[in-house]
Design a protein around this motif. Sequence first.
Motif, PDB file in Angstrom:
ATOM      1  N   ILE A   1       0.836  -1.209   0.000  1.00 35.66           N
ATOM      2  CA  ILE A   1       0.000   0.000   0.000  1.00 35.66           C
ATOM      3  C   ILE A   1       0.865   1.250   0.000  1.00 35.66           C
ATOM      4  O   ILE A   1       0.544   2.241  -0.660  1.00 35.66           O
ATOM      5  CB  ILE A   1      -0.938  -0.004   1.224  1.00 35.66           C
ATOM      6  N   VAL A   2       1.969   1.209   0.739  1.00 32.92           N
ATOM      7  CA  VAL A   2       2.862   2.366   0.788  1.00 32.92           C
ATOM      8  C   VAL A   2       3.388   2.695  -0.609  1.00 32.92           C
ATOM      9  O   VAL A   2       3.456   3.855  -1.010  1.00 32.92           O
ATOM     10  CB  VAL A   2       4.029   2.102   1.762  1.00 32.92           C
ATOM     11  N   GLY A   3       3.743   1.676  -1.366  1.00 32.42           N
ATOM     12  CA  GLY A   3       4.223   1.893  -2.726  1.00 32.42           C
ATOM     13  C   GLY A   3       3.156   2.503  -3.616  1.00 32.42           C
ATOM     14  O   GLY A   3       3.445   3.368  -4.456  1.00 32.42           O
ATOM     15  N   TYR A   4       1.892   2.062  -3.460  1.00 33.70           N
ATOM     16  CA  TYR A   4       0.802   2.622  -4.262  1.00 33.70           C
ATOM     17  C   TYR A   4       0.579   4.101  -3.929  1.00 33.70           C
ATOM     18  O   TYR A   4       0.335   4.929  -4.818  1.00 33.70           O
ATOM     19  CB  TYR A   4      -0.490   1.837  -4.014  1.00 33.70           C
TER      20      TYR A   4
ATOM     21  N   SER B   1     -13.074  11.160  13.289  1.00 29.40           N
ATOM     22  CA  SER B   1     -13.844  10.074  13.899  1.00 29.40           C
ATOM     23  C   SER B   1     -14.122   8.920  12.943  1.00 29.40           C
ATOM     24  O   SER B   1     -14.595   7.872  13.372  1.00 29.40           O
ATOM     25  CB  SER B   1     -15.177  10.626  14.426  1.00 29.40           C
ATOM     26  N   ILE B   2     -13.827   9.093  11.664  1.00 26.54           N
ATOM     27  CA  ILE B   2     -14.190   8.098  10.654  1.00 26.54           C
ATOM     28  C   ILE B   2     -12.930   7.483  10.066  1.00 26.54           C
ATOM     29  O   ILE B   2     -12.068   8.192   9.540  1.00 26.54           O
ATOM     30  CB  ILE B   2     -15.031   8.740   9.526  1.00 26.54           C
ATOM     31  N   ALA B   3     -12.823   6.173  10.134  1.00 25.82           N
ATOM     32  CA  ALA B   3     -11.667   5.472   9.574  1.00 25.82           C
ATOM     33  C   ALA B   3     -11.960   5.033   8.144  1.00 25.82           C
ATOM     34  O   ALA B   3     -13.105   5.026   7.689  1.00 25.82           O
ATOM     35  CB  ALA B   3     -11.307   4.271  10.432  1.00 25.82           C
ATOM     36  N   SER B   4     -10.905   4.646   7.456  1.00 28.02           N
ATOM     37  CA  SER B   4     -11.028   4.199   6.069  1.00 28.02           C
ATOM     38  C   SER B   4     -11.414   2.719   6.024  1.00 28.02           C
ATOM     39  O   SER B   4     -10.674   1.857   6.504  1.00 28.02           O
ATOM     40  CB  SER B   4      -9.715   4.404   5.319  1.00 28.02           C
ATOM     41  N   THR B   5     -12.563   2.444   5.449  1.00 26.86           N
ATOM     42  CA  THR B   5     -13.011   1.059   5.319  1.00 26.86           C
ATOM     43  C   THR B   5     -12.094   0.267   4.400  1.00 26.86           C
ATOM     44  O   THR B   5     -11.693  -0.857   4.699  1.00 26.86           O
ATOM     45  CB  THR B   5     -14.449   1.022   4.781  1.00 26.86           C
ATOM     46  N   ILE B   6     -11.751   0.846   3.255  1.00 23.91           N
ATOM     47  CA  ILE B   6     -10.981   0.107   2.263  1.00 23.91           C
ATOM     48  C   ILE B   6      -9.560  -0.183   2.756  1.00 23.91           C
ATOM     49  O   ILE B   6      -9.004  -1.253   2.507  1.00 23.91           O
ATOM     50  CB  ILE B   6     -10.958   0.879   0.917  1.00 23.91           C
ATOM     51  N   VAL B   7      -8.961   0.768   3.496  1.00 20.28           N
ATOM     52  CA  VAL B   7      -7.618   0.544   4.038  1.00 20.28           C
ATOM     53  C   VAL B   7      -7.649  -0.586   5.066  1.00 20.28           C
ATOM     54  O   VAL B   7      -6.804  -1.483   5.071  1.00 20.28           O
ATOM     55  CB  VAL B   7      -7.066   1.837   4.661  1.00 20.28           C
ATOM     56  N   MET B   8      -8.646  -0.559   5.950  1.00 16.67           N
ATOM     57  CA  MET B   8      -8.747  -1.606   6.963  1.00 16.67           C
ATOM     58  C   MET B   8      -8.977  -2.978   6.323  1.00 16.67           C
ATOM     59  O   MET B   8      -8.351  -3.970   6.700  1.00 16.67           O
ATOM     60  CB  MET B   8      -9.884  -1.290   7.932  1.00 16.67           C
ATOM     61  N   LEU B   9      -9.869  -3.026   5.345  1.00 15.38           N
ATOM     62  CA  LEU B   9     -10.186  -4.306   4.716  1.00 15.38           C
ATOM     63  C   LEU B   9      -8.975  -4.885   4.018  1.00 15.38           C
ATOM     64  O   LEU B   9      -8.706  -6.089   4.103  1.00 15.38           O
ATOM     65  CB  LEU B   9     -11.333  -4.127   3.719  1.00 15.38           C
ATOM     66  N   ARG B  10      -8.226  -4.032   3.321  1.00 16.02           N
ATOM     67  CA  ARG B  10      -7.037  -4.529   2.621  1.00 16.02           C
ATOM     68  C   ARG B  10      -6.009  -5.067   3.621  1.00 16.02           C
ATOM     69  O   ARG B  10      -5.420  -6.134   3.418  1.00 16.02           O
ATOM     70  CB  ARG B  10      -6.435  -3.410   1.763  1.00 16.02           C
ATOM     71  N   GLY B  11      -5.826  -4.356   4.713  1.00 17.40           N
ATOM     72  CA  GLY B  11      -4.890  -4.827   5.730  1.00 17.40           C
ATOM     73  C   GLY B  11      -5.336  -6.111   6.389  1.00 17.40           C
ATOM     74  O   GLY B  11      -4.530  -7.015   6.638  1.00 17.40           O
ATOM     75  N   PHE B  12      -6.646  -6.233   6.649  1.00 19.26           N
ATOM     76  CA  PHE B  12      -7.168  -7.448   7.270  1.00 19.26           C
ATOM     77  C   PHE B  12      -7.050  -8.641   6.325  1.00 19.26           C
ATOM     78  O   PHE B  12      -6.791  -9.767   6.763  1.00 19.26           O
ATOM     79  CB  PHE B  12      -8.632  -7.247   7.665  1.00 19.26           C
ATOM     80  N   MET B  13      -7.264  -8.416   5.032  1.00 16.49           N
ATOM     81  CA  MET B  13      -7.106  -9.494   4.063  1.00 16.49           C
ATOM     82  C   MET B  13      -5.665 -10.006   4.059  1.00 16.49           C
ATOM     83  O   MET B  13      -5.417 -11.221   4.031  1.00 16.49           O
ATOM     84  CB  MET B  13      -7.473  -9.006   2.665  1.00 16.49           C
TER      85      MET B  13
ATOM     86  N   PHE C   1      -5.725   3.750  -3.910  1.00 13.67           N
ATOM     87  CA  PHE C   1      -4.580   4.216  -3.145  1.00 13.67           C
ATOM     88  C   PHE C   1      -3.732   5.199  -3.963  1.00 13.67           C
ATOM     89  O   PHE C   1      -3.164   6.137  -3.414  1.00 13.67           O
ATOM     90  CB  PHE C   1      -3.745   3.035  -2.679  1.00 13.67           C
ATOM     91  N   VAL C   2      -3.667   4.983  -5.262  1.00 19.99           N
ATOM     92  CA  VAL C   2      -2.964   5.942  -6.122  1.00 19.99           C
ATOM     93  C   VAL C   2      -3.669   7.293  -6.063  1.00 19.99           C
ATOM     94  O   VAL C   2      -3.027   8.352  -5.973  1.00 19.99           O
ATOM     95  CB  VAL C   2      -2.900   5.421  -7.571  1.00 19.99           C
ATOM     96  N   SER C   3      -4.999   7.280  -6.091  1.00 23.85           N
ATOM     97  CA  SER C   3      -5.753   8.545  -6.048  1.00 23.85           C
ATOM     98  C   SER C   3      -5.541   9.275  -4.729  1.00 23.85           C
ATOM     99  O   SER C   3      -5.504  10.512  -4.692  1.00 23.85           O
ATOM    100  CB  SER C   3      -7.245   8.267  -6.268  1.00 23.85           C
ATOM    101  N   VAL C   4      -5.391   8.533  -3.629  1.00 22.19           N
ATOM    102  CA  VAL C   4      -5.117   9.171  -2.339  1.00 22.19           C
ATOM    103  C   VAL C   4      -3.744   9.831  -2.361  1.00 22.19           C
ATOM    104  O   VAL C   4      -3.573  10.975  -1.901  1.00 22.19           O
ATOM    105  CB  VAL C   4      -5.195   8.127  -1.203  1.00 22.19           C
ATOM    106  N   GLY C   5      -2.766   9.133  -2.901  1.00 24.98           N
ATOM    107  CA  GLY C   5      -1.422   9.709  -2.971  1.00 24.98           C
ATOM    108  C   GLY C   5      -1.349  10.971  -3.802  1.00 24.98           C
ATOM    109  O   GLY C   5      -0.540  11.877  -3.530  1.00 24.98           O
TER     110      GLY C   5
ATOM    111  N   LEU D   1      -0.449  10.149   5.747  1.00 20.13           N
ATOM    112  CA  LEU D   1       0.513   9.589   6.696  1.00 20.13           C
ATOM    113  C   LEU D   1      -0.122   8.494   7.551  1.00 20.13           C
ATOM    114  O   LEU D   1       0.509   7.468   7.840  1.00 20.13           O
ATOM    115  CB  LEU D   1       1.056  10.702   7.598  1.00 20.13           C
ATOM    116  N   SER D   2      -1.357   8.693   7.952  1.00 12.51           N
ATOM    117  CA  SER D   2      -2.017   7.672   8.779  1.00 12.51           C
ATOM    118  C   SER D   2      -2.213   6.371   8.000  1.00 12.51           C
ATOM    119  O   SER D   2      -2.100   5.277   8.562  1.00 12.51           O
ATOM    120  CB  SER D   2      -3.360   8.193   9.299  1.00 12.51           C
ATOM    121  N   ILE D   3      -2.499   6.476   6.706  1.00 10.90           N
ATOM    122  CA  ILE D   3      -2.659   5.282   5.882  1.00 10.90           C
ATOM    123  C   ILE D   3      -1.326   4.559   5.715  1.00 10.90           C
ATOM    124  O   ILE D   3      -1.263   3.325   5.723  1.00 10.90           O
ATOM    125  CB  ILE D   3      -3.265   5.659   4.516  1.00 10.90           C
ATOM    126  N   VAL D   4      -0.242   5.329   5.579  1.00  5.36           N
ATOM    127  CA  VAL D   4       1.087   4.729   5.458  1.00  5.36           C
ATOM    128  C   VAL D   4       1.467   3.992   6.741  1.00  5.36           C
ATOM    129  O   VAL D   4       2.038   2.893   6.710  1.00  5.36           O
ATOM    130  CB  VAL D   4       2.134   5.813   5.129  1.00  5.36           C
TER     131      VAL D   4
END
Length: 674
Positions: A35-38, A127-139, A282-286, A371-374
């Motif tokens: 994810i960091v690379g993306y 107060s709101i976390a990223s669903t897609i980031v969490m799901l990718r990490g959990f996978m 993730f590219v769009s976030v970067g 930074l939090s996603i990284v």
Amino acid sequence: MNSIHNLGLLDNIAVALGIAFVGGLLVQRLGLPTIVGYLLAGVAIGPFTPGWAADPETINALAELGIIFLMFGVGLHFSFADLWKVRDVAIIGTLGQMVTMLALGYALSHYWGWKPMSGMVLGLVLSIASTIVMLRGFMDRGWLNTQDGQVAVGWRVMEDIATVLIIMVLPNLADQGGPVDWRTLGLALSSALGFLMVMLFAGKRIIPWLLLRVAHTRSRELFILAILATSLGVALGAAKLFGVSLALGAFVAGAVVSESPLSHRIASDLLPFREAFSVLFFVSVGMLLDPVFLLANVWPVLVLTALVVFGKFIVAGAWVLPFPRPAHTALVVAAGSCQIGEFSFILDQAGLNLGLLNHDQHALILATALLSIVINPLMLRSVDPLGKALRRVKPLWRWLDRHGSSQTPVEESVAGHVVVVGYGRVGSHIVDVMGELGIPYLVIDYRISRIERLSKQGVPTLLGDTANSDILTHAALHRARLLVITLPEEAATELTVAAARDIAPNLPIIARAATRAGVKRLSELGAQLVIHPELEGGLQVLRHTLLQLGFPLHEVRRYADTVRHENYNALVKSQGEHELLRDLLDASELIDINWRKVPEDSPMVGKTLGEMALRTRTGATLVAIKRESRLIVNPGTDTVFQPKDRIGLLGNAEQLETVGRLLVGANAAHEVSA
């Protein structure tokens, strides 16, 4: 003109995916999450760095597809019944965490001198976390379908629902002098509930039925189109007709489709689309990060990032502890919550458009989000070490884990075990045999229902897909005796074998193949023994044929083992098989074993080998008796002959003819059958 636009779209896709591939490969070599690379790839092609810049609108539109496909896939593995099981912690815990982070964000903004409404927006964003980031990490860590993962996913679903309501109310908050429009809020809530009711009662019946009808056409192309049309159509319909977010609409659609018996095939066919388009998210976030602003505002960015990462970790974990859940659940939920992402961007953009945030505040939030996603993958990795450290402080751990301990980590509880991947018909039989023999084993499967059933029986288990995550790193392969892979999907088996060989180079691996070509590929990847069910059946027929023709048992067994190791090359192309067949012929010439059947009315029935004195009366030697499925080698003199026994004899033609007369009686010698 259209061709120019199409070329621009292709340029954006090709460059974004190409740079993301390079970035992901480089950071993986450094031991960091892909994810960091993306994200760094997005920075590289973003508008704030020199060189070619991608079109943000195009990339964002493609990223929306990634969110839809990812949430649809999550819904396939998360039923409404599962959501209902975690309703207590998901509802109260989510609301409690959101209110707490809102207060902390507002307090920090007040310290910085922001306007009250700007501070309110900042608190909501945090107060709101990223669903897609969490799901990718959990996978990647194999947590998605665990009990802990179910709580975390339920937490995110409730956040998404709350976010939909907040976005609808936010325009009313922009008018600082006016009251909240409760009518609008009520309509938003009614719309969301209406969408859920429609999907539960109508969609639950129509969509699985439609997909089943399409599957009967036996056209994989039409089936994939049906999946794509369903996921995109329901998500867009939810947004247009009910005002529900695309992500929530896709999630509910996936949960409805999970009721279909084809859900696992759907998940498999959707996987390539999900992986490709989620990378573009993730590219769009970067692309949103301005490195110049980050360098000029290092201190505020670090403070806000610390609040998001460490503050949310503590707050989310604390709100899980009051509920009857293990302490490990609190750690998993906390680690999945300590970032902000896609819904935070939506709120941030809405605040900017409504004049509640200025551009510097907007840029600060974006930099913090990136930074939090990284950092988030590192927080996910810290769960197990942190849990082990807390266990050492026994009084504290007893209080944290007062509601019941979660399963002991496999690395600590299992050694010298057999790892069985896939608990289907074959896998369950292997597990039963291991249990009867008292051999320790560990089961890995991606179906939570199977894992829950085994866990209740005290069986060591891991829940996850060995082809799409690093779940094998938690199976203590370096201390295992054997890995047995019974997955029906050959591609998943190949990925599992390759991953296992990297983790434990010397571990014996037995794998199941679906095709002849797959047998060879799995052998090349490192499987010591590859079983092809169809060819194995043919080999067993050949084995029994050779035995009935009188070839020695140990030579036939050796021939069958070599055929397996030669990848079932039944056309006798290998030198090893030529040599073994020669050995079979030599053995049959040196030892003339002849098999005879004892008729039901034979005078030998009921008599012992000693009473018949075959060696004395015929000169032939009886070396074995095959009784039903049991082989009696070198039977004793007290062995009693039974009807339908097959007796193995050594002797010349004259001696065997004499035995034949004894078997059927002198008057029926011509009816002797080998």
